[in-house]
Design an enzyme around this catalytic site. Structure first.
Site, short mmCIF file in Angstrom:
data_model
loop_
_atom_site.label_atom_id
_atom_site.label_comp_id
_atom_site.label_asym_id
_atom_site.label_seq_id
_atom_site.Cartn_x
_atom_site.Cartn_y
_atom_site.Cartn_z
N TYR A 1 -13.70 26.85 70.04
CA TYR A 1 -13.60 26.36 68.65
C TYR A 1 -13.44 27.46 67.59
O TYR A 1 -13.08 27.14 66.45
CB TYR A 1 -14.78 25.45 68.32
N GLU B 1 -20.42 11.13 70.89
CA GLU B 1 -20.83 11.27 69.50
C GLU B 1 -20.80 9.88 68.88
O GLU B 1 -19.77 9.20 68.89
CB GLU B 1 -19.92 12.24 68.74
N ARG C 1 -26.84 28.50 65.30
CA ARG C 1 -26.76 29.61 64.35
C ARG C 1 -28.14 30.08 63.93
O ARG C 1 -28.75 30.91 64.59
CB ARG C 1 -25.90 29.22 63.15
N ASP D 1 -11.55 13.53 61.52
CA ASP D 1 -12.97 13.38 61.83
C ASP D 1 -13.77 14.24 60.86
O ASP D 1 -13.49 15.43 60.70
CB ASP D 1 -13.23 13.82 63.28
N HIS E 1 -27.31 15.67 61.52
CA HIS E 1 -26.50 16.21 62.62
C HIS E 1 -26.10 17.65 62.35
O HIS E 1 -26.26 18.52 63.20
CB HIS E 1 -25.26 15.33 62.83
N LYS F 1 -12.13 17.66 72.25
CA LYS F 1 -12.23 16.39 71.53
C LYS F 1 -11.09 15.43 71.83
O LYS F 1 -11.25 14.22 71.64
CB LYS F 1 -12.20 16.67 70.01
N GLU G 1 -20.37 7.49 66.17
CA GLU G 1 -19.68 7.53 64.88
C GLU G 1 -19.17 6.15 64.51
O GLU G 1 -19.12 5.25 65.34
CB GLU G 1 -18.48 8.51 64.93
N ASP H 1 -16.74 9.52 69.68
CA ASP H 1 -15.94 10.75 69.74
C ASP H 1 -16.43 11.57 70.94
O ASP H 1 -17.22 12.50 70.80
CB ASP H 1 -16.12 11.52 68.42
CA CA Z 1 -17.09 14.09 65.91
#
Ligand code: CA
Length: 423
Positions: free
Chosen positions: A252, A207, A150, A134, A141, A261, A209, A241
């Site tokens: 993560y 998600e 962040r 992926d 995004h 995921k 995709e 996803d």
């Molecule tokens: Ca993804």
């Protein structure tokens, strides 16, 4: 450009206005019926053309394709014949279904055997996915996520514009449209100053995709270039996803996505060939700074694919929550493939490489609930009056996609799956 793409072509098979599957598309998939085992089919209008029977009846004789390739539960062996053969087959089917070709049109006995309504068949996973990757290739995004989590002033990490960032995912939980799943359970840390807890995911997300399927293998040590990448791409599907945001946030660091995921990803059943998509190529995103030479490419390598996401509560109406487009991608498939193999990583037929969430520049084109509701701060209004911050139990998420130009619509059908309550 392939003759099969000619916008003026018409089929003797009825194709309703707005159908995803006119004669210019001819996507490949795997279907079965109550009485037959899985086999290779091609979508035309609201029907499926049975290639195993078509071949058996002699309509494909000179292509010399062993029928075991068509009486198969996956497209892998068919794809392995190579583009010379699979494209020749696409041209042949285009000819056979052409309104001016009488061979099959006027043979009622054969016609009844080779065509049936898609509503009467069950679609299966189109390919056996060996490896799944992926990417993270939409600049809008990546900017949205970077801004939220962040620093709005440095939303993109230093590597982002220099290479298509990606991770290796898990193939076992990629399922065909219509496969529902249970809300995942896992470890999260809802309160910063308290220890983690275990329980059902509370922030379930989709998600938006697409994914492309490898059509030509490489040996270990071999690299694919941006110039020959298209020879290695068989076609594309829609890809959801599914993501557990609260699990993701806690797990993560430092190695990336894991259990947030791999509980479910949903693909659309029909593989639209790269050849059918060629007329819809558009210029790629202007890349600044200039990329390293192995990532440079020439020509129009983006594709204008409209992508819509709907949420449908149990027994309720669909609400459109996003209208995006594949053309917003910063990195092209050709660059992704060149980067993925630049170190000699080998590709196998059937491998699936997903785009990463495809967000556009405006809030109505964002490709996840995380972005659409901006971490839940701006809930989405549903048609039934309810609100969504993320995905509720028994909500279905539906992705649809299509290209449209010169009166031709090349569609993907849909990816649909429902989030059942946690076990
Ligand atoms: Ca993804």
């Amino acid at each position: 450009m392939s003759k099969a793409n000619d916008p003026s072509l018409r089929s003797w098979v009825e194709v309703a206005a707005g159908s995803d599957f006119p004669i210019q598309n001819l996507p490949f998939g795997i279907f079965k019926t109550q009485s037959s085992s899985p086999r290779v089919g091609v979508a035309i209008g609201d029907q499926v053309l049975d290639l195993a029977i078509l071949n058996k009846l002699g309509y494909l004789d000179d292509l010399k394709i062993d029928n075991s390739v068509f009486t198969n539960q996956y497209l892998n062996d068919f794809i392995a014949l190579g583009k010379q053969t699979t494209n020749a087959l696409r041209e042949r089917i285009s000819h056979l279904l052409n309104v001016n070709t009488s061979d099959l049109r006027d043979n009622k006995e054969a016609r009844v055997k080779v065509l049936q309504y898609i509503s009467n068949v069950q679609m299966q996973m189109p390919v056996k996915v060996g490896d799944y990757t992926d990417f993270y290739s939409s600049i809008d995004h990546a900017t949205n996520v970077g801004t939220m989590f962040r620093d709005p002033n440095n939303a993109l990490l230093p590597n982002w514009k220099h290479l298509p960032v990606g991770y290796h995912g898990r193939a076992s939980s990629i399922t065909i449209s219509g496969t529902n799943f249970h809300r995942p359970k896992g470890q999260t840390k809802p309160n910063e100053n308290e220890p983690p807890v275990f329980g059902p995911c509370r922030l379930l997300d989709f998600e938006l995709e697409t994914a492309f399927i490898i059509g030509k293998s490489t040996q270990l040590g071999e690299s694919i270039t941006t110039d020959n990448a298209d020879e290695h791409i068989f076609g594309m599907v829609l890809f959801n996803d599914w993501s557990a945001r609260d699990i993701q946030t806690w797990e993560y660091v430092p190695l990336g996505p894991f259990l947030a995921k791999n509980f479910a990803s949903t693909v659309s059943p029909w593989v639209v060939t790269l050849e059918a998509l060629e007329p819809f190529r558009v210029p790629g995103y202007k890349q600044d700074p200039k990329v390293l030479s192995y990532l440079e490419y020439s020509g129009d390598k983006n594709i204008d694919i409209h992508l819509d996401v709907f949420i449908q509560p149990e027994g309720g109406e669909e609400t459109l929550v996003s209208h995006s487009n594949y053309k917003f991608m910063y990195w092209t498939m050709e660059q992704q493939l060149a980067h993925h193999t630049v170190n000699g990583c080998n590709m196998n037929i059937g491998d699936m490489l997903a785009s990463g969430t495809i967000s556009g520049p405006t809030p109505d084109s964002f490709g996840s609930m995380l972005e659409i509701t901006w971490r839940g701060t701006k809930p989405v209004k549903m048609k039934d009056g309810s609100e969504r911050k993320f995905i509720n139990d028994n909500d279905s998420v539906i992705i649809r996609g299509y290209c449209e130009k010169n009166g031709v619509r090349i569609g993907f059908g849909e990816s649909r799956s429902k989030a059942l309550p946690a076990l």
